[in-house]
Motif scaffolding. Structure first.
Motif, PDB file in Angstrom:
ATOM      1  N   HIS A   1      30.387   7.808  39.549  1.00  0.00           N
ATOM      2  CA  HIS A   1      30.329   7.661  41.006  1.00  0.00           C
ATOM      3  C   HIS A   1      29.999   8.994  41.680  1.00  0.00           C
ATOM      4  O   HIS A   1      29.248   9.034  42.664  1.00  0.00           O
ATOM      5  CB  HIS A   1      31.651   7.110  41.541  1.00  0.00           C
ATOM      6  CG  HIS A   1      31.823   5.636  41.333  1.00  0.00           C
ATOM      7  ND1 HIS A   1      31.003   4.705  41.919  1.00  0.00           N
ATOM      8  CD2 HIS A   1      32.721   4.938  40.585  1.00  0.00           C
ATOM      9  CE1 HIS A   1      31.383   3.494  41.562  1.00  0.00           C
ATOM     10  NE2 HIS A   1      32.418   3.601  40.744  1.00  0.00           N
TER      11      HIS A   1
ATOM     12  N   ARG B   1      32.636   5.180  48.552  1.00  0.00           N
ATOM     13  CA  ARG B   1      31.546   5.574  49.441  1.00  0.00           C
ATOM     14  C   ARG B   1      31.514   7.074  49.711  1.00  0.00           C
ATOM     15  O   ARG B   1      30.527   7.571  50.256  1.00  0.00           O
ATOM     16  CB  ARG B   1      31.667   4.819  50.772  1.00  0.00           C
ATOM     17  CG  ARG B   1      31.427   3.320  50.650  1.00  0.00           C
ATOM     18  CD  ARG B   1      31.438   2.627  52.011  1.00  0.00           C
ATOM     19  NE  ARG B   1      31.036   1.232  51.899  1.00  0.00           N
ATOM     20  CZ  ARG B   1      31.873   0.220  51.653  1.00  0.00           C
ATOM     21  NH1 ARG B   1      33.165   0.478  51.481  1.00  0.00           N
ATOM     22  NH2 ARG B   1      31.425  -1.018  51.559  1.00  0.00           N
TER      23      ARG B   1
ATOM     24  N   GLU C   1      35.540  -0.643  44.126  1.00  0.00           N
ATOM     25  CA  GLU C   1      34.251  -1.223  43.744  1.00  0.00           C
ATOM     26  C   GLU C   1      34.103  -2.656  44.266  1.00  0.00           C
ATOM     27  O   GLU C   1      33.015  -3.077  44.658  1.00  0.00           O
ATOM     28  CB  GLU C   1      34.086  -1.179  42.226  1.00  0.00           C
ATOM     29  CG  GLU C   1      33.827   0.232  41.711  1.00  0.00           C
ATOM     30  CD  GLU C   1      33.818   0.321  40.190  1.00  0.00           C
ATOM     31  OE1 GLU C   1      34.061  -0.732  39.533  1.00  0.00           O
ATOM     32  OE2 GLU C   1      33.582   1.418  39.658  1.00  0.00           O
ATOM     33  N   GLU C   2      35.201  -3.399  44.327  1.00  0.00           N
ATOM     34  CA  GLU C   2      35.166  -4.740  44.906  1.00  0.00           C
ATOM     35  C   GLU C   2      34.767  -4.696  46.385  1.00  0.00           C
ATOM     36  O   GLU C   2      34.193  -5.648  46.910  1.00  0.00           O
ATOM     37  CB  GLU C   2      36.535  -5.410  44.763  1.00  0.00           C
ATOM     38  CG  GLU C   2      36.867  -5.840  43.346  1.00  0.00           C
ATOM     39  CD  GLU C   2      38.291  -6.346  43.234  1.00  0.00           C
ATOM     40  OE1 GLU C   2      38.972  -6.453  44.289  1.00  0.00           O
ATOM     41  OE2 GLU C   2      38.735  -6.644  42.105  1.00  0.00           O
ATOM     42  N   GLN C   3      35.079  -3.559  47.026  1.00  0.00           N
ATOM     43  CA  GLN C   3      34.774  -3.392  48.446  1.00  0.00           C
ATOM     44  C   GLN C   3      33.460  -2.650  48.678  1.00  0.00           C
ATOM     45  O   GLN C   3      33.136  -2.257  49.795  1.00  0.00           O
ATOM     46  CB  GLN C   3      35.924  -2.627  49.126  1.00  0.00           C
ATOM     47  CG  GLN C   3      37.266  -3.330  49.015  1.00  0.00           C
ATOM     48  CD  GLN C   3      38.438  -2.439  49.400  1.00  0.00           C
ATOM     49  OE1 GLN C   3      38.272  -1.245  49.639  1.00  0.00           O
ATOM     50  NE2 GLN C   3      39.630  -3.016  49.457  1.00  0.00           N
ATOM     51  N   GLY C   4      32.699  -2.438  47.587  1.00  0.00           N
ATOM     52  CA  GLY C   4      31.404  -1.773  47.708  1.00  0.00           C
ATOM     53  C   GLY C   4      31.456  -0.270  47.604  1.00  0.00           C
ATOM     54  O   GLY C   4      30.461   0.414  47.849  1.00  0.00           O
ATOM     55  N   GLY C   5      32.572   0.296  47.229  1.00  0.00           N
ATOM     56  CA  GLY C   5      32.718   1.741  47.123  1.00  0.00           C
ATOM     57  C   GLY C   5      32.766   2.203  45.671  1.00  0.00           C
ATOM     58  O   GLY C   5      32.416   1.432  44.775  1.00  0.00           O
TER      59      GLY C   5
END
Length: 239
Positions: free
Chosen positions: A148, A94, A88-92
């Motif tokens: 998610h 995905r 989640e820190e990396q935007g995922g």
């Protein structure tokens, strides 16, 4: 100082004895079910001369079972939450596969060889007790994974997503339990279950189960989305 050292040694001995009882009980419960094992058998198999050792260290058989359930639940939740936090820190995440990895890899990394077998049998025979034994605070990661997946499955309406999650939980539990049961038998080789390629195929098939389009007539879709729509039950620690 001497008294403190003696107290610490006594605490360490108690902890070791309780840990051995849990380890032995987990194996016996996985093999025979909770109702098929007595506290005397557990104490004897754990090398305890006192047949009341389970009561002494845990208070009751039910308390021992609850402790075993929570040990695995806490370990899985910590690993899954840590992996989710990182993604989640990396935007995922995905992709569905990233979520599947988070669901499966911590189970494969459990230190005990019998937890999945135990929890699957326990869920079938004592589901209410299992769910009651799990502090919701230690089962949060599975819900995060479902959130998610919902986002990553926009081609399916919510009712079908929920059905897929029910299928997914049953699939994960059945396959990983069968794998663990086979690998626990060290009397012979298990080429399929011990193969990394089989694990990879399993995870690919799980992604396919979640991602597959639904080709259902409108009347069936209406029934699925109606009052009887499938809603995932509170998940167990594995799935």
């Amino acid at each position: 100082m001497v008294r403190l050292q003696l107290a610490r040694a006594d605490d360490a001995a108690r902890s070791a004895a309780a840990g051995q009882i849990k380890k032995v009980a987990l194996r016996l419960f996985a093999e025979r079910g909770v109702d098929g094992v007595t506290v005397r058998e557990i104490a004897a198999a754990a090398g305890q001369k006192n047949h009341g050792a389970v009561g002494y260290y845990f208070g009751s058989k039910e308390a021992l079972v609850r402790a075993i359930v929570m040990d695995g639940a806490v370990a899985l939740d910590r690993e899954r939450n840590a992996a989710l936090d990182l993604l989640e820190e990396q935007g995922g995440p995905r992709t569905i596969r990233q979520v599947v990895n988070i669901l499966i890899e911590p189970v494969l990394g459990l230190s005990d060889d019998h937890y999945v077998q135990f929890i699957v049998i326990f869920a079938m025979t004592h589901r209410d007790m299992m769910l009651d034994a799990i502090d919701p605070a230690w089962n949060r990661a599975y819900g995060r994974c479902l959130d998610h997946l919902r986002r990553l499955m926009p081609h399916l309406p919510p009712a079908l997503q929920n059905q897929r999650f029910v299928f997914m939980g049953a699939y994960i539990s059945a396959v990983l339990s069968a794998r663990q049961r086979a690998l626990a038998d060290r009397s012979r080789a298990h080429p399929m279950w011990g193969s990394e390629s089989s694990l990879e195929h399993f995870m690919q098939s799980l992604v396919a189960l979640l991602d597959a389009p639904a080709d259902l007539p409108k009347d069936m879709l209406a029934r699925i989305g109606g009052a009887g729509a499938a809603i995932p039950e509170p998940p167990g620690p594995v799935g």
